[in-house]
Design a protein around this motif. Structure first.
Motif, PDB file in Angstrom:
ATOM      1  N   TRP A 172     -21.385 -77.073 -52.491  1.00 30.92           N
ATOM      2  CA  TRP A 172     -22.493 -76.109 -52.455  1.00 30.92           C
ATOM      3  C   TRP A 172     -23.450 -76.257 -53.626  1.00 30.92           C
ATOM      4  O   TRP A 172     -24.613 -75.883 -53.514  1.00 30.92           O
ATOM      5  CB  TRP A 172     -21.961 -74.682 -52.383  1.00 30.92           C
ATOM      6  CG  TRP A 172     -21.238 -74.448 -51.102  1.00 30.92           C
ATOM      7  CD1 TRP A 172     -19.889 -74.454 -50.901  1.00 30.92           C
ATOM      8  CD2 TRP A 172     -21.817 -74.229 -49.828  1.00 30.92           C
ATOM      9  NE1 TRP A 172     -19.601 -74.242 -49.578  1.00 30.92           N
ATOM     10  CE2 TRP A 172     -20.778 -74.101 -48.887  1.00 30.92           C
ATOM     11  CE3 TRP A 172     -23.129 -74.122 -49.376  1.00 30.92           C
ATOM     12  CZ2 TRP A 172     -20.991 -73.875 -47.537  1.00 30.92           C
ATOM     13  CZ3 TRP A 172     -23.341 -73.906 -48.021  1.00 30.92           C
ATOM     14  CH2 TRP A 172     -22.291 -73.783 -47.129  1.00 30.92           C
TER      15      TRP A 172
ATOM     16  N   GLU B 232     -29.107 -71.625 -38.952  1.00 29.57           N
ATOM     17  CA  GLU B 232     -29.195 -70.179 -39.112  1.00 29.57           C
ATOM     18  C   GLU B 232     -29.103 -69.525 -37.744  1.00 29.57           C
ATOM     19  O   GLU B 232     -29.618 -70.047 -36.765  1.00 29.57           O
ATOM     20  CB  GLU B 232     -30.553 -69.855 -39.754  1.00 29.57           C
ATOM     21  CG  GLU B 232     -30.670 -68.499 -40.330  1.00 29.57           C
ATOM     22  CD  GLU B 232     -31.942 -68.374 -41.174  1.00 29.57           C
ATOM     23  OE1 GLU B 232     -32.355 -67.236 -41.386  1.00 29.57           O
ATOM     24  OE2 GLU B 232     -32.500 -69.401 -41.601  1.00 29.57           O
TER      25      GLU B 232
ATOM     26  N   MET C 264     -33.007 -70.685 -44.780  1.00 27.02           N
ATOM     27  CA  MET C 264     -31.815 -71.401 -45.179  1.00 27.02           C
ATOM     28  C   MET C 264     -32.218 -72.789 -45.643  1.00 27.02           C
ATOM     29  O   MET C 264     -33.029 -73.451 -45.011  1.00 27.02           O
ATOM     30  CB  MET C 264     -30.854 -71.443 -43.993  1.00 27.02           C
ATOM     31  CG  MET C 264     -29.674 -72.311 -44.203  1.00 27.02           C
ATOM     32  SD  MET C 264     -28.000 -71.667 -44.179  1.00 27.02           S
ATOM     33  CE  MET C 264     -27.911 -70.132 -44.903  1.00 27.02           C
TER      34      MET C 264
ATOM     35  N   ARG D 296     -28.369 -71.401 -53.087  1.00 25.97           N
ATOM     36  CA  ARG D 296     -28.414 -69.942 -53.210  1.00 25.97           C
ATOM     37  C   ARG D 296     -28.092 -69.343 -51.850  1.00 25.97           C
ATOM     38  O   ARG D 296     -28.849 -69.501 -50.906  1.00 25.97           O
ATOM     39  CB  ARG D 296     -29.783 -69.509 -53.697  1.00 25.97           C
ATOM     40  CG  ARG D 296     -30.120 -70.096 -55.057  1.00 25.97           C
ATOM     41  CD  ARG D 296     -31.387 -69.487 -55.536  1.00 25.97           C
ATOM     42  NE  ARG D 296     -31.011 -68.260 -56.228  1.00 25.97           N
ATOM     43  CZ  ARG D 296     -31.431 -67.955 -57.446  1.00 25.97           C
ATOM     44  NH1 ARG D 296     -32.240 -68.766 -58.063  1.00 25.97           N
ATOM     45  NH2 ARG D 296     -31.049 -66.839 -58.008  1.00 25.97           N
ATOM     46  N   LEU D 297     -26.940 -68.688 -51.788  1.00 22.29           N
ATOM     47  CA  LEU D 297     -26.502 -68.075 -50.540  1.00 22.29           C
ATOM     48  C   LEU D 297     -26.260 -66.596 -50.778  1.00 22.29           C
ATOM     49  O   LEU D 297     -25.813 -66.192 -51.844  1.00 22.29           O
ATOM     50  CB  LEU D 297     -25.197 -68.711 -50.055  1.00 22.29           C
ATOM     51  CG  LEU D 297     -25.238 -70.199 -49.751  1.00 22.29           C
ATOM     52  CD1 LEU D 297     -23.842 -70.717 -49.493  1.00 22.29           C
ATOM     53  CD2 LEU D 297     -26.127 -70.474 -48.557  1.00 22.29           C
ATOM     54  N   ASN D 298     -26.531 -65.803 -49.768  1.00 21.15           N
ATOM     55  CA  ASN D 298     -26.201 -64.381 -49.826  1.00 21.15           C
ATOM     56  C   ASN D 298     -24.802 -64.250 -49.236  1.00 21.15           C
ATOM     57  O   ASN D 298     -24.634 -64.160 -48.021  1.00 21.15           O
ATOM     58  CB  ASN D 298     -27.218 -63.556 -49.033  1.00 21.15           C
ATOM     59  CG  ASN D 298     -26.918 -62.070 -49.095  1.00 21.15           C
ATOM     60  OD1 ASN D 298     -25.839 -61.656 -49.508  1.00 21.15           O
ATOM     61  ND2 ASN D 298     -27.875 -61.272 -48.679  1.00 21.15           N
ATOM     62  N   TRP D 299     -23.770 -64.258 -50.094  1.00 15.73           N
ATOM     63  CA  TRP D 299     -22.386 -64.267 -49.641  1.00 15.73           C
ATOM     64  C   TRP D 299     -22.010 -63.008 -48.876  1.00 15.73           C
ATOM     65  O   TRP D 299     -21.019 -62.991 -48.152  1.00 15.73           O
ATOM     66  CB  TRP D 299     -21.443 -64.503 -50.824  1.00 15.73           C
ATOM     67  CG  TRP D 299     -21.568 -65.911 -51.329  1.00 15.73           C
ATOM     68  CD1 TRP D 299     -22.246 -66.322 -52.437  1.00 15.73           C
ATOM     69  CD2 TRP D 299     -21.055 -67.097 -50.735  1.00 15.73           C
ATOM     70  NE1 TRP D 299     -22.180 -67.689 -52.563  1.00 15.73           N
ATOM     71  CE2 TRP D 299     -21.456 -68.185 -51.523  1.00 15.73           C
ATOM     72  CE3 TRP D 299     -20.296 -67.345 -49.594  1.00 15.73           C
ATOM     73  CZ2 TRP D 299     -21.112 -69.499 -51.219  1.00 15.73           C
ATOM     74  CZ3 TRP D 299     -19.951 -68.652 -49.307  1.00 15.73           C
ATOM     75  CH2 TRP D 299     -20.364 -69.716 -50.105  1.00 15.73           C
ATOM     76  N   GLU D 300     -22.813 -61.945 -48.999  1.00 14.77           N
ATOM     77  CA  GLU D 300     -22.556 -60.735 -48.218  1.00 14.77           C
ATOM     78  C   GLU D 300     -22.887 -60.941 -46.743  1.00 14.77           C
ATOM     79  O   GLU D 300     -22.490 -60.152 -45.902  1.00 14.77           O
ATOM     80  CB  GLU D 300     -23.374 -59.564 -48.768  1.00 14.77           C
ATOM     81  CG  GLU D 300     -22.937 -59.146 -50.159  1.00 14.77           C
ATOM     82  CD  GLU D 300     -23.812 -58.056 -50.745  1.00 14.77           C
ATOM     83  OE1 GLU D 300     -24.860 -57.718 -50.144  1.00 14.77           O
ATOM     84  OE2 GLU D 300     -23.447 -57.545 -51.809  1.00 14.77           O
ATOM     85  N   ARG D 301     -23.619 -62.006 -46.434  1.00 15.77           N
ATOM     86  CA  ARG D 301     -24.030 -62.255 -45.057  1.00 15.77           C
ATOM     87  C   ARG D 301     -23.402 -63.524 -44.480  1.00 15.77           C
ATOM     88  O   ARG D 301     -23.785 -63.978 -43.411  1.00 15.77           O
ATOM     89  CB  ARG D 301     -25.548 -62.348 -45.001  1.00 15.77           C
ATOM     90  CG  ARG D 301     -26.194 -61.006 -45.343  1.00 15.77           C
ATOM     91  CD  ARG D 301     -27.692 -61.058 -45.413  1.00 15.77           C
ATOM     92  NE  ARG D 301     -28.280 -61.784 -44.331  1.00 15.77           N
ATOM     93  CZ  ARG D 301     -29.510 -62.280 -44.372  1.00 15.77           C
ATOM     94  NH1 ARG D 301     -30.258 -62.109 -45.433  1.00 15.77           N
ATOM     95  NH2 ARG D 301     -29.975 -62.945 -43.354  1.00 15.77           N
ATOM     96  N   ILE D 302     -22.439 -64.105 -45.178  1.00 10.24           N
ATOM     97  CA  ILE D 302     -21.795 -65.340 -44.724  1.00 10.24           C
ATOM     98  C   ILE D 302     -20.621 -65.004 -43.804  1.00 10.24           C
ATOM     99  O   ILE D 302     -19.813 -64.135 -44.109  1.00 10.24           O
ATOM    100  CB  ILE D 302     -21.284 -66.162 -45.933  1.00 10.24           C
ATOM    101  CG1 ILE D 302     -22.447 -66.575 -46.847  1.00 10.24           C
ATOM    102  CG2 ILE D 302     -20.487 -67.378 -45.468  1.00 10.24           C
ATOM    103  CD1 ILE D 302     -23.453 -67.502 -46.216  1.00 10.24           C
TER     104      ILE D 302
END
Length: 132
Positions: free
Chosen positions: A65, A106, A1, A69-75
């Motif tokens: 933001w 994280e 992160m 780069r974020l994995n929005w499926e894991r937020i």
């Protein structure tokens, strides 16, 4: 992160506490408090969580933001807090808001792969608009 985004701020934006939106929000959260839902109260007090709806007033430039780069499926939405030095804003109040990233950390997820919850919904599209 990427912790370098800590402290990032979005461009300030305008939020108007509208009487009708206060009433809609209060009804959506099943409040029966007359200060929120009574007709003819032009200075209705907003529910303390009403400011969560300020997200709908934001445009991309208001986001802190940036290029993160974020994995929005894991937020997950972990926590939200509202602090008022006085009463919550009443209907008709115009606010200037700013989104800021306070901390980045994280946490480990459930590594077992087991299903822990399901959410289901049903939507219906009618053949014509109501009253047509």
């Amino acid at each position: 992160m990427d912790t370098s985004i800590e402290g990032n701020r979005g461009k300030p934006f305008r939020v108007v506490v509208e009487e009708g939106k206060v009433r809609e929000f209060a009804r959506a959260v099943k409040s029966s408090n007359p200060a929120y839902v009574a007709e003819g109260q032009p200075q209705a007090t907003s529910p303390v969580t009403f400011l969560a709806s300020s997200a709908f007033w934001q445009d991309p430039e208001n986001s802190p933001w940036g290029d993160a780069r974020l994995n929005w499926e894991r937020i997950l939405h972990g926590e939200q807090e509202f602090v008022f030095p006085g009463p919550p804003p009443g209907a008709g109040t115009e606010l200037t808001a700013e989104a800021r990233i306070d901390r980045v950390y994280e946490k480990e997820g459930d590594g077992s792969g087991a299903v822990v919850a399901e959410a289901r919904s049903t939507i219906i599209e009618t053949s014509q608009a109501p009253g047509s």
